[in-house]
Design an enzyme around this catalytic site. Structure first.
Site, short mmCIF file in Angstrom:
data_model
loop_
_atom_site.label_atom_id
_atom_site.label_comp_id
_atom_site.label_asym_id
_atom_site.label_seq_id
_atom_site.Cartn_x
_atom_site.Cartn_y
_atom_site.Cartn_z
N GLU A 105 -33.11 15.03 -35.06
CA GLU A 105 -33.35 14.82 -33.63
C GLU A 105 -33.20 13.33 -33.29
O GLU A 105 -32.45 12.96 -32.39
CB GLU A 105 -34.76 15.30 -33.28
CG GLU A 105 -35.15 15.09 -31.83
CD GLU A 105 -36.61 15.41 -31.57
OE1 GLU A 105 -36.96 15.58 -30.39
OE2 GLU A 105 -37.41 15.47 -32.53
N HIS A 106 -33.93 12.48 -34.00
CA HIS A 106 -33.84 11.03 -33.83
C HIS A 106 -33.32 10.42 -35.12
O HIS A 106 -33.87 10.69 -36.19
CB HIS A 106 -35.21 10.41 -33.54
CG HIS A 106 -35.95 11.02 -32.40
ND1 HIS A 106 -36.89 12.02 -32.55
CD2 HIS A 106 -35.90 10.75 -31.07
CE1 HIS A 106 -37.39 12.35 -31.37
NE2 HIS A 106 -36.80 11.60 -30.45
#
Length: 429
Positions: A327-328
């Site tokens: 996601e990040h």
């Protein structure tokens, strides 16, 4: 935290085990949500009031008790401290500026036989955004969901936010005011999703629902998908940091904590090229954890799903990152823009030691609604384009009808669709 080394023979098995997460739907949750959605669809406002009073421990007598006006939002904005007002406005302005650049535009061209072909872009008419309420309130989620819709030209942005025991969060409501939310209803849970999807006497049916929520909200979004659009059904938050050892260990440790503090099943992974540096970060984490108010959650998250991975070089780190599809992704390395070119799958890429993930969460500009659970392999962050639609444009000229008609007729006869063929042939001279 788990310790993995790419040179170990069991590395691949260890990596797969690290990423394995039980996403099976809970049958009891699904049953409860199905009943709630059916009831709200059938009884509308009456069911919505009952469920809100039951689950949020409120005492609403009528639907009017669950409506907030623009005056209410403005009043909430006026009540918050000046520095919070400024922070909300700054974040909203930066998010708006970024999402303006995502806006799709209509286009068309005319081919050699005079036929016009193109694409027309239009915004959705009405969207609903779900915002968690109570103590777990996230004003940043309001801005990240509402502002792209506002930029896209959505005329009506409806926000639903639960207020447990009548507890309203002024910062959340102020964020709605700043982000251009049109209407706010103080309802939450599966019943709020159902109301947005099917409409009630008071809450109009929307075209799309976005925003995070608990397991019941996620189940409700899955259930109503098809009746309305949804953004995604997000899993636990994730961060992957690739570090070459040039970033202070304390910074990296806190970046890992920033995701681990979300909940016990969030995932924080550090990939490094030096065992000495990984040890340095681990020591920093051991020291800094003492200062964390959410220490228990962080420790549970890191113990359950956290990991440190030792790689031979940054090329290998990028290969592993593409497999994980986080996601990040933080590229806490020298020359981060060059290494970013090797990244194919990530929700958001944070480049360089000064680009902490939390800056992206709140105010850098890009959206913080990102694909999780390896779905970055095939999906993208929430953006302006999620609130726009594309319609194909076709205007065939008389000359074009002759050429296209012949082609269409042959293909239609080949599919034994006589009416299709005749419709094309009637337009031919």
């Amino acid at each position: 935290m788990k310790k993995l080394n790419t040179q170990s023979p069991d590395f691949q098995a260890g990596l797969k085990a690290l990423l394995a997460f039980e996403t099976a739907q809970n049958p009891e949750t699904e049953r409860i949500v199905a009943d709630i959605c059916a009831d709200v669809q059938k009884r509308g406002d009456a069911a919505l009031i009952e469920y809100t009073n039951k689950f949020d421990q409120t005492n609403a007598k009528s639907i009017d008790d669950l409506i907030l006006t623009q005056a209410d939002l403005n009043a909430a904005f006026e009540r918050i401290p000046n520095d919070v007002q400024t922070a909300l406005q700054t974040a909203a302005r930066r998010v708006e500026s970024y999402h303006q650049r995502q806006k799709m535009e209509s286009w068309s061209y005319t081919d050699e036989d005079g036929t016009l072909l193109g694409q027309q872009i239009t915004p959705l008419d009405r969207v609903g955004i779900y915002v968690p309420g109570g103590k777990a309130a996230y004003p940043s989620s309001v801005i990240m969901n509402a502002m792209p819709a506002h930029v896209a030209g959505v005329k009506e942005i409806i926000m639903v936010v639960p207020t447990p025991k009548g507890e309203r969060n002024d910062i959340v409501l102020a964020a709605a005011y700043v982000a251009g939310v049109t209407k706010v209803f103080t309802v939450g849970g599966a019943q709020a999703i159902a109301a947005l999807a099917y409409g009630t006497e008071t809450i109009p049916q929307v075209d799309k629902i976005t925003g995070p929520g608990n397991a019941f909200v996620a189940a409700a979004k899955r259930r109503v998908f098809g009746v309305v659009g949804i953004d995604m059904v997000a899993g636990p938050s994730e961060i992957l940091v690739i570090a070459d050892g040039t970033t202070p260990a304390d910074w990296v440790a806190m970046d890992l904590f920033s995701q681990a503090e979300h909940d016990e099943i969030a995932q924080a992974i550090l990939i490094g090229t030096s065992q000495a540096y990984l040890d340095e970060v681990e020591a920093a984490m051991d020291r800094l954890i003492e200062t964390m108010p959410r220490r228990d959650i962080i420790e549970a998250s890191l113990g359950n799903r956290g990991a440190m991975i030792l790689v031979k070089d940054l090329n290998e780190a990028c290969e592993i990152s593409n497999y994980i599809s986080p996601e990040h992704l933080e590229l806490s390395v020298e020359n981060p823009q060059e290494w970013a070119k090797k990244i194919r799958h990530a929700g958001a890429i944070f480049m360089g030691r000064y680009t902490g993930e939390s800056l992206g969460d709140y105010c850098a500009g890009p959206n913080h609604v990102l694909p999780t659970s390896r779905t970055a392999r095939f999906s993208s962050p929430l953006g302006t384009y999620d609130f726009q639609k594309r319609s194909s444009l076709i205007q065939v000229s008389e000359q074009g009808a002759q050429k296209l008609g012949e082609t269409a007729s042959v293909l239609a006869h080949g599919e034994s669709l006589t009416a299709h063929a005749r419709a094309a042939e009637f337009r031919m001279k």
